[in-house]
Design a protein around this motif. Structure first.
Motif, PDB file in Angstrom:
ATOM      1  N   ILE A  91      34.740 -48.311  23.413  1.00 50.26           N
ATOM      2  CA  ILE A  91      33.749 -48.150  22.340  1.00 50.26           C
ATOM      3  C   ILE A  91      34.477 -48.273  21.000  1.00 50.26           C
ATOM      4  O   ILE A  91      35.586 -47.768  20.832  1.00 50.26           O
ATOM      5  CB  ILE A  91      33.077 -46.767  22.453  1.00 50.26           C
ATOM      6  CG1 ILE A  91      32.211 -46.692  23.710  1.00 50.26           C
ATOM      7  CG2 ILE A  91      32.265 -46.434  21.220  1.00 50.26           C
ATOM      8  CD1 ILE A  91      30.947 -47.506  23.677  1.00 50.26           C
ATOM      9  N   ASP A  92      33.839 -48.934  20.038  1.00 51.08           N
ATOM     10  CA  ASP A  92      34.450 -49.073  18.719  1.00 51.08           C
ATOM     11  C   ASP A  92      34.287 -47.820  17.870  1.00 51.08           C
ATOM     12  O   ASP A  92      35.218 -47.410  17.171  1.00 51.08           O
ATOM     13  CB  ASP A  92      33.844 -50.278  17.991  1.00 51.08           C
ATOM     14  CG  ASP A  92      34.156 -51.581  18.699  1.00 51.08           C
ATOM     15  OD1 ASP A  92      35.337 -51.980  18.733  1.00 51.08           O
ATOM     16  OD2 ASP A  92      33.218 -52.190  19.249  1.00 51.08           O
ATOM     17  N   TYR A  93      33.081 -47.238  17.914  1.00 46.18           N
ATOM     18  CA  TYR A  93      32.807 -46.053  17.105  1.00 46.18           C
ATOM     19  C   TYR A  93      31.964 -45.063  17.901  1.00 46.18           C
ATOM     20  O   TYR A  93      31.130 -45.465  18.716  1.00 46.18           O
ATOM     21  CB  TYR A  93      32.028 -46.402  15.834  1.00 46.18           C
ATOM     22  CG  TYR A  93      32.725 -47.375  14.919  1.00 46.18           C
ATOM     23  CD1 TYR A  93      33.776 -46.982  14.091  1.00 46.18           C
ATOM     24  CD2 TYR A  93      32.328 -48.708  14.872  1.00 46.18           C
ATOM     25  CE1 TYR A  93      34.411 -47.875  13.257  1.00 46.18           C
ATOM     26  CE2 TYR A  93      32.945 -49.620  14.031  1.00 46.18           C
ATOM     27  CZ  TYR A  93      33.991 -49.196  13.232  1.00 46.18           C
ATOM     28  OH  TYR A  93      34.618 -50.099  12.403  1.00 46.18           O
ATOM     29  N   VAL A  94      32.161 -43.794  17.627  1.00 48.23           N
ATOM     30  CA  VAL A  94      31.279 -42.743  18.114  1.00 48.23           C
ATOM     31  C   VAL A  94      30.592 -42.151  16.887  1.00 48.23           C
ATOM     32  O   VAL A  94      31.234 -41.526  16.045  1.00 48.23           O
ATOM     33  CB  VAL A  94      32.042 -41.653  18.894  1.00 48.23           C
ATOM     34  CG1 VAL A  94      31.065 -40.602  19.425  1.00 48.23           C
ATOM     35  CG2 VAL A  94      32.834 -42.263  20.044  1.00 48.23           C
TER      36      VAL A  94
ATOM     37  N   LEU B  41      25.510 -44.393  31.059  1.00 49.33           N
ATOM     38  CA  LEU B  41      26.205 -44.900  29.878  1.00 49.33           C
ATOM     39  C   LEU B  41      27.256 -45.930  30.272  1.00 49.33           C
ATOM     40  O   LEU B  41      27.353 -47.009  29.669  1.00 49.33           O
ATOM     41  CB  LEU B  41      26.887 -43.748  29.139  1.00 49.33           C
ATOM     42  CG  LEU B  41      26.107 -43.043  28.044  1.00 49.33           C
ATOM     43  CD1 LEU B  41      26.886 -41.827  27.557  1.00 49.33           C
ATOM     44  CD2 LEU B  41      25.831 -43.979  26.874  1.00 49.33           C
ATOM     45  N   SER B  42      28.044 -45.609  31.288  1.00 42.84           N
ATOM     46  CA  SER B  42      29.106 -46.513  31.733  1.00 42.84           C
ATOM     47  C   SER B  42      28.526 -47.812  32.270  1.00 42.84           C
ATOM     48  O   SER B  42      29.088 -48.898  32.042  1.00 42.84           O
ATOM     49  CB  SER B  42      29.962 -45.830  32.803  1.00 42.84           C
ATOM     50  OG  SER B  42      30.613 -44.686  32.272  1.00 42.84           O
ATOM     51  N   ALA B  43      27.389 -47.717  32.969  1.00 46.11           N
ATOM     52  CA  ALA B  43      26.748 -48.917  33.497  1.00 46.11           C
ATOM     53  C   ALA B  43      26.264 -49.814  32.359  1.00 46.11           C
ATOM     54  O   ALA B  43      26.423 -51.050  32.409  1.00 46.11           O
ATOM     55  CB  ALA B  43      25.589 -48.530  34.404  1.00 46.11           C
ATOM     56  N   LEU B  44      25.676 -49.221  31.326  1.00 45.27           N
ATOM     57  CA  LEU B  44      25.214 -50.000  30.182  1.00 45.27           C
ATOM     58  C   LEU B  44      26.396 -50.612  29.438  1.00 45.27           C
ATOM     59  O   LEU B  44      26.344 -51.788  29.036  1.00 45.27           O
ATOM     60  CB  LEU B  44      24.387 -49.121  29.248  1.00 45.27           C
ATOM     61  CG  LEU B  44      23.797 -49.786  28.004  1.00 45.27           C
ATOM     62  CD1 LEU B  44      22.935 -50.993  28.367  1.00 45.27           C
ATOM     63  CD2 LEU B  44      22.996 -48.772  27.185  1.00 45.27           C
ATOM     64  N   LEU B  45      27.450 -49.841  29.259  1.00 44.72           N
ATOM     65  CA  LEU B  45      28.647 -50.358  28.599  1.00 44.72           C
ATOM     66  C   LEU B  45      29.193 -51.575  29.338  1.00 44.72           C
ATOM     67  O   LEU B  45      29.576 -52.580  28.720  1.00 44.72           O
ATOM     68  CB  LEU B  45      29.710 -49.271  28.510  1.00 44.72           C
ATOM     69  CG  LEU B  45      31.069 -49.707  27.948  1.00 44.72           C
ATOM     70  CD1 LEU B  45      30.932 -50.215  26.514  1.00 44.72           C
ATOM     71  CD2 LEU B  45      32.073 -48.554  28.009  1.00 44.72           C
TER      72      LEU B  45
ATOM     73  N   GLY C 197      24.587 -35.261  23.539  1.00 46.96           N
ATOM     74  CA  GLY C 197      25.207 -33.961  23.788  1.00 46.96           C
ATOM     75  C   GLY C 197      26.627 -34.163  24.271  1.00 46.96           C
ATOM     76  O   GLY C 197      27.041 -35.294  24.569  1.00 46.96           O
ATOM     77  N   PRO C 198      27.400 -33.099  24.369  1.00 51.82           N
ATOM     78  CA  PRO C 198      28.823 -33.220  24.708  1.00 51.82           C
ATOM     79  C   PRO C 198      29.093 -33.610  26.154  1.00 51.82           C
ATOM     80  O   PRO C 198      30.205 -34.012  26.485  1.00 51.82           O
ATOM     81  CB  PRO C 198      29.363 -31.811  24.419  1.00 51.82           C
ATOM     82  CG  PRO C 198      28.178 -30.913  24.567  1.00 51.82           C
ATOM     83  CD  PRO C 198      27.002 -31.710  24.108  1.00 51.82           C
ATOM     84  N   GLU C 199      28.076 -33.511  27.013  1.00 54.25           N
ATOM     85  CA  GLU C 199      28.286 -33.769  28.433  1.00 54.25           C
ATOM     86  C   GLU C 199      28.384 -35.252  28.757  1.00 54.25           C
ATOM     87  O   GLU C 199      28.851 -35.622  29.834  1.00 54.25           O
ATOM     88  CB  GLU C 199      27.160 -33.136  29.263  1.00 54.25           C
ATOM     89  CG  GLU C 199      25.762 -33.676  28.979  1.00 54.25           C
ATOM     90  CD  GLU C 199      25.149 -33.152  27.694  1.00 54.25           C
ATOM     91  OE1 GLU C 199      24.216 -33.801  27.194  1.00 54.25           O
ATOM     92  OE2 GLU C 199      25.614 -32.105  27.184  1.00 54.25           O
ATOM     93  N   ALA C 200      27.956 -36.126  27.867  1.00 54.91           N
ATOM     94  CA  ALA C 200      27.991 -37.569  28.133  1.00 54.91           C
ATOM     95  C   ALA C 200      28.416 -38.302  26.870  1.00 54.91           C
ATOM     96  O   ALA C 200      27.582 -38.687  26.049  1.00 54.91           O
ATOM     97  CB  ALA C 200      26.632 -38.060  28.620  1.00 54.91           C
ATOM     98  N   VAL C 201      29.724 -38.464  26.711  1.00 53.83           N
ATOM     99  CA  VAL C 201      30.285 -39.159  25.554  1.00 53.83           C
ATOM    100  C   VAL C 201      31.317 -40.160  26.057  1.00 53.83           C
ATOM    101  O   VAL C 201      32.248 -39.788  26.769  1.00 53.83           O
ATOM    102  CB  VAL C 201      30.957 -38.188  24.558  1.00 53.83           C
ATOM    103  CG1 VAL C 201      31.473 -38.957  23.341  1.00 53.83           C
ATOM    104  CG2 VAL C 201      30.005 -37.089  24.136  1.00 53.83           C
ATOM    105  N   LEU C 202      31.135 -41.421  25.698  1.00 53.78           N
ATOM    106  CA  LEU C 202      32.137 -42.432  26.008  1.00 53.78           C
ATOM    107  C   LEU C 202      33.018 -42.652  24.794  1.00 53.78           C
ATOM    108  O   LEU C 202      32.523 -42.751  23.673  1.00 53.78           O
ATOM    109  CB  LEU C 202      31.467 -43.760  26.375  1.00 53.78           C
ATOM    110  CG  LEU C 202      30.673 -43.831  27.675  1.00 53.78           C
ATOM    111  CD1 LEU C 202      30.136 -45.242  27.854  1.00 53.78           C
ATOM    112  CD2 LEU C 202      31.532 -43.439  28.864  1.00 53.78           C
TER     113      LEU C 202
END
Length: 229
Positions: free
Chosen positions: A76-79, A47-51, A67-72
């Motif tokens: 990020i503007d919105y989750v 995720l961080s690499a894509l961001l 899932g909760p294990e990978a949330v940026l």
């Protein structure tokens, strides 16, 4: 432009690879926002690499967690946080969300960035359909009922009709559009041409294009943008 006004969103999967120059082409296609989202093999690392790849292009960025294990949340503007309405397992409605809140302990920017989504998953052969144990063989009136419950009872700001990898039934999406009142109606699944984008764009407020970018290249994206804007 705020997320409620978007008509076209491009979904990028952290577990898939784009060719050199693809992100620049995607960013210049006219799409309103980029959504970082996948079902399988999504990690903080990919995720961080894509961001890092996409943040230079000044488009609104959405993180849609699997899932909760990978949330940026930084950069990020919105989750957009999904709850699956037609799952047989409560963990995909609220259980994963409880774990996420426990993990972050008061550090979630509820008012600024968090947008709940009511997902109605309709492709039983998709990864999201299998993982969430979604009941997918729904009649249009059943999808409309789920839409109405999500909109009027739970007050979800987004109802997302997800066919994930296959083009859905316009009759079903039309039924959802007629049932929705306050929520924004999203459609995703199998949009790989201007014709399909226009067909679902008649009923959905926002269309989401994902797999076509990887299967056909970003040139197809411009056609789908032009069809709905």
């Amino acid at each position: 432009m705020k997320w409620k006004d978007w008509v076209h969103v491009t979904k990028l999967d952290p577990d898939k690879q784009l060719k050199a120059g693809d992100i620049e082409a995607i960013a210049s296609s006219g799409t309103d926002a980029l959504m970082l989202s996948g079902t399988l093999n999504v990690t903080q690392e990919n995720l961080s690499a894509l961001l890092k790849e996409v943040k230079a292009y000044n488009l609104p960025l959405v993180m849609e967690p699997a899932g909760p294990e990978a949330v940026l949340m930084q950069g990020i503007d919105y989750v957009f946080v999904p709850s699956v309405m037609n799952t047989t397992e409560v963990t995909w409605i609220v259980g994963k969300h409880k774990v996420w809140v426990q993990m972050h302990k008061g550090k979630i920017p509820w008012e600024d960035a968090i947008v709940p989504e009511a997902y109605i998953v309709l492709n039983p052969n998709s990864s999201v359909g299998r993982v969430t144990k979604a009941v997918c063989d729904l009649k249009p009136e059943e999808v409309a009922a789920y839409t109405s419950v999500a909109d009027h009872y739970f007050h979800f700001p987004i109802v997302y009709i997800e066919y994930s990898g296959t083009f859905g039934d316009p009759v079903v999406v039309k039924a959802a559009s007629e049932a929705v009142d306050r929520a924004v109606l999203y459609y995703g699944g199998g949009i790989n041409s201007a014709e399909k984008a226009a067909q679902m764009g008649k009923y959905a407020d926002t269309i989401v294009v994902g797999n076509a970018v990887y299967d056909q290249g970003p040139a197809v994206l411009k056609a789908t943008v032009d069809a709905v804007q």
